[in-house]
Write a protein that holds these residues in place. Structure first.
Motif, PDB file in Angstrom:
ATOM      1  N   VAL A  87     -28.988 -81.197  22.675  1.00 59.09           N
ATOM      2  CA  VAL A  87     -28.551 -80.395  21.485  1.00 59.09           C
ATOM      3  C   VAL A  87     -28.143 -78.825  22.352  1.00 59.09           C
ATOM      4  O   VAL A  87     -29.030 -78.620  23.480  1.00 59.09           O
ATOM      5  CB  VAL A  87     -30.011 -79.637  21.040  1.00 59.09           C
ATOM      6  N   GLU A  88     -26.889 -78.753  21.535  1.00 58.89           N
ATOM      7  CA  GLU A  88     -26.889 -77.545  22.465  1.00 58.89           C
ATOM      8  C   GLU A  88     -27.167 -75.881  21.476  1.00 58.89           C
ATOM      9  O   GLU A  88     -27.524 -75.043  21.892  1.00 58.89           O
ATOM     10  CB  GLU A  88     -24.729 -77.443  22.205  1.00 58.89           C
ATOM     11  N   SER A  89     -27.531 -76.400  20.291  1.00 55.64           N
ATOM     12  CA  SER A  89     -28.094 -74.923  19.367  1.00 55.64           C
ATOM     13  C   SER A  89     -27.999 -75.231  18.067  1.00 55.64           C
ATOM     14  O   SER A  89     -27.722 -76.616  17.230  1.00 55.64           O
ATOM     15  CB  SER A  89     -27.351 -74.192  18.981  1.00 55.64           C
ATOM     16  N   PHE A  90     -29.005 -74.185  17.479  1.00 58.87           N
ATOM     17  CA  PHE A  90     -29.347 -74.646  16.132  1.00 58.87           C
ATOM     18  C   PHE A  90     -28.503 -74.124  15.047  1.00 58.87           C
ATOM     19  O   PHE A  90     -28.918 -72.483  15.687  1.00 58.87           O
ATOM     20  CB  PHE A  90     -30.763 -74.982  15.517  1.00 58.87           C
ATOM     21  N   LYS A  91     -28.124 -74.112  14.360  1.00 54.58           N
ATOM     22  CA  LYS A  91     -27.453 -72.811  13.167  1.00 54.58           C
ATOM     23  C   LYS A  91     -28.109 -73.098  11.802  1.00 54.58           C
ATOM     24  O   LYS A  91     -28.180 -73.985  11.068  1.00 54.58           O
ATOM     25  CB  LYS A  91     -26.271 -73.173  13.114  1.00 54.58           C
ATOM     26  N   GLU A  92     -28.130 -71.262  11.491  1.00 55.28           N
ATOM     27  CA  GLU A  92     -28.039 -71.174  10.040  1.00 55.28           C
ATOM     28  C   GLU A  92     -27.326 -71.454   8.976  1.00 55.28           C
ATOM     29  O   GLU A  92     -25.976 -72.760   9.706  1.00 55.28           O
ATOM     30  CB  GLU A  92     -28.882 -69.944  10.051  1.00 55.28           C
TER      31      GLU A  92
END
Lengths: 350, 350
Positions: A173-178
């Motif tokens: 995973v690179e990032s979590f987005k809202e």
């Protein structure tokens, strides 16, 4: 296989399906889709080929304990963990983790919300097994795995997971987005590296416990004080006393966003969180005029309208287009489908 | 005074207020206006200053006998006459007339529907007394008197009474008119010789019995066979046996239209038959947006709408203009107020 556990998070009080869901009967206990099974029942059955019944834990509010046991009679009462209050998902899962640790320190765990829809259960089980196999490998003990849903539309109602490499079965995973706005959601969809965050997690117990120690040490300190009380008659009193002191934080913010070893399995098994009447509307049968009706209902000059009435009731609906008519438990809602996000405000005025 | 009788016709099954009125609970037993009293109760109390309680008869279907006694506990069970089936108003009133004849052959009688609204009861009682005084004069024993309501609008929902001389308190009737179209109703209103037919009749018992003998001899022959059974334990069996043989005909067609000595009292005492939701809407309080609401109801962006829910229920209604939302007894109706005349067809489809 007996090391595999499933934690069902069933503490929601969801007002979005009012009047179907209410404080005394939240969404997870409803059969909104008319399948003959409540969401929590469907969730349980969906995991049952992967996790033995005795290895399920349901975390919920004390008020719902008997409802849970009614819907899942296979469970014994000790498998229903009662939060004394809502404290978001990080304390909820810490409680379940400590309980599991007291009986099976090398468990692998799948965590799931109680109230989502999955239409392809065979594919679902394949994905869950793939994830559990993954975290059970010694090399991946510290892996925190999420299930990412391949997006089919620029949905603004879900969070997104950005992956670095969309080619493999299990992607870092690179990032979590809202939840994005429409423009951003469209960009995510076009990019191909973004998945809907299903809220399903898979990890090994040692891995998640280590992550809590690293990222939520204060919470861990509170739980460690009662380490030897789990699975004893003193457990509930201990939880009732310490739970209010826990930080009110989600597993996403508290752990996942801070972790260095997070992965996602891109998946496509017909998933929806059925979070709104609008999403419900997508998943139920329509008549020739786009109406989604349940029960003994006569419609006249009515289109694209959801009419959802309690069993034993009857309704005549005329002259509506794109409305919601819902009747349950002595409460009636008639509103435009597009305005349903305001339900919360209206019911506060009642 | 003890010769004065009141016959309340309470056999209606009125589907027009569905789901409030149903076969098992028709309109006359409802408090649709929220006055705290059902229509039949209000009707009874409205006549009580003119007719003593023991001189009331209520004609209704056997199925409603206990409901009548519940609403009018002053009556004893013998005062509730049970029709075995609906046979329109001429047989209904013949039954009541024969019953009265068995105890008071020189009675004067006022006949009334059970489910109308009167707002000025003092004026109402003055008019009823005026009418009873009139038919009690030996010169007017044969007079069949109706109460005509001074029209305030070109109403197309009522029948009309045409009088020859509109100047006197009690006018000879020229003719009875069916419900007119709008153009005709406007002409009636402009003409000044037309009154709404209230369905209230006043006559002496000898006068109405003579009229039946003249105009409905076959029906009279059927009743005469049991002349000595009225007010005996055999009465009900006799009625049950002969009633199906009676012609299904209204008092208006069967007697009034054929009579030569018919009169009307033009009156103005705030009368409505409250025959539709639309007429109900006229008679109840509105909020600033023209909504007529009862109970625990939140409205948002809603105008000119009737929301009528059962006690103990709550409702949120959004985005409607000129609609009717009614919930009673496990039945829900949402429709345009202007389309309510179709209710009958819709409920047949349920």
């Amino acid at each position: 296989m007996n090391n595999r556990y499933c934690i069902i998070m069933a503490g929601g009080i969801g007002s979005r399906f009012w009047p179907l869901s209410k404080n005394n009967y939240p969404k997870q206990f409803l059969d909104i889709l008319g399948t003959g099974k409540s969401f929590i029942r469907s969730t349980f059955e969906r995991f049952l080929p992967v996790v033995p019944a005795e290895n399920f834990l349901v975390v919920t509010n004390a008020a719902y304990k008997s409802l849970v046991l009614e819907h899942l009679p296979e469970l014994n009462p000790e498998q229903v963990l009662c939060e004394p209050m809502r404290r978001n998902t990080a304390p909820c899962l810490a409680y379940a983790n400590y309980r599991i640790e007291s009986v099976c320190p090398d468990a692998s765990i799948v965590v799931t919300p109680a109230d989502h829809l999955v239409t392809n259960e065979v594919e679902f089980q394949r994905v869950i097994r793939l994830g559990m196999d993954f975290v059970e490998q010694p090399a991946h003990t510290d892996a925190l795995l999420t299930i990412g849903i391949r997006p089919s539309r620029p949905e603004t109602g879900y969070g997104y997971i950005q992956v670095t490499n969309a080619q493999s079965d299990i992607c870092p995973v690179e990032s979590f987005k809202e939840k994005p706005n429409l423009e951003t959601a469209q960009a995510y969809l076009a990019d191909g590296h973004y998945y809907w965050n299903s809220g399903i997690f898979i990890w090994s117990l040692p891995g998640i416990q280590q992550a809590y120690r690293s990222y939520l040490p204060d919470m861990v300190a509170l739980f460690e004080k009662g380490r030897y009380l789990f699975n004893t008659p003193e457990e509930q009193d201990f939880i009732n006393g310490m739970f209010p002191q826990c930080e009110n934080i989600s597993i996403d913010y508290g752990v996942m966003e801070r972790s260095q070893s997070r992965y996602t399995i891109p998946a496509d098994f017909g998933w929806s969180d059925i979070g709104t009447w609008g999403s419900l509307y997508e998943h139920v049968q329509h008549d020739d005029f786009g109406n989604a009706l349940n029960g003994n209902i006569v419609v006249e000059d009515t289109r694209n309208t959801v009419v959802n009435i309690q069993e034993g009731y009857e309704a005549v609906v005329e002259g509506l287009d794109h409305y919601l008519v819902a009747l349950r438990d002595k409460s009636l809602l008639v509103c435009r489908l597009d305005d349903e996000q305001n339900i919360k405000h209206w019911i506060e005025r009642l």
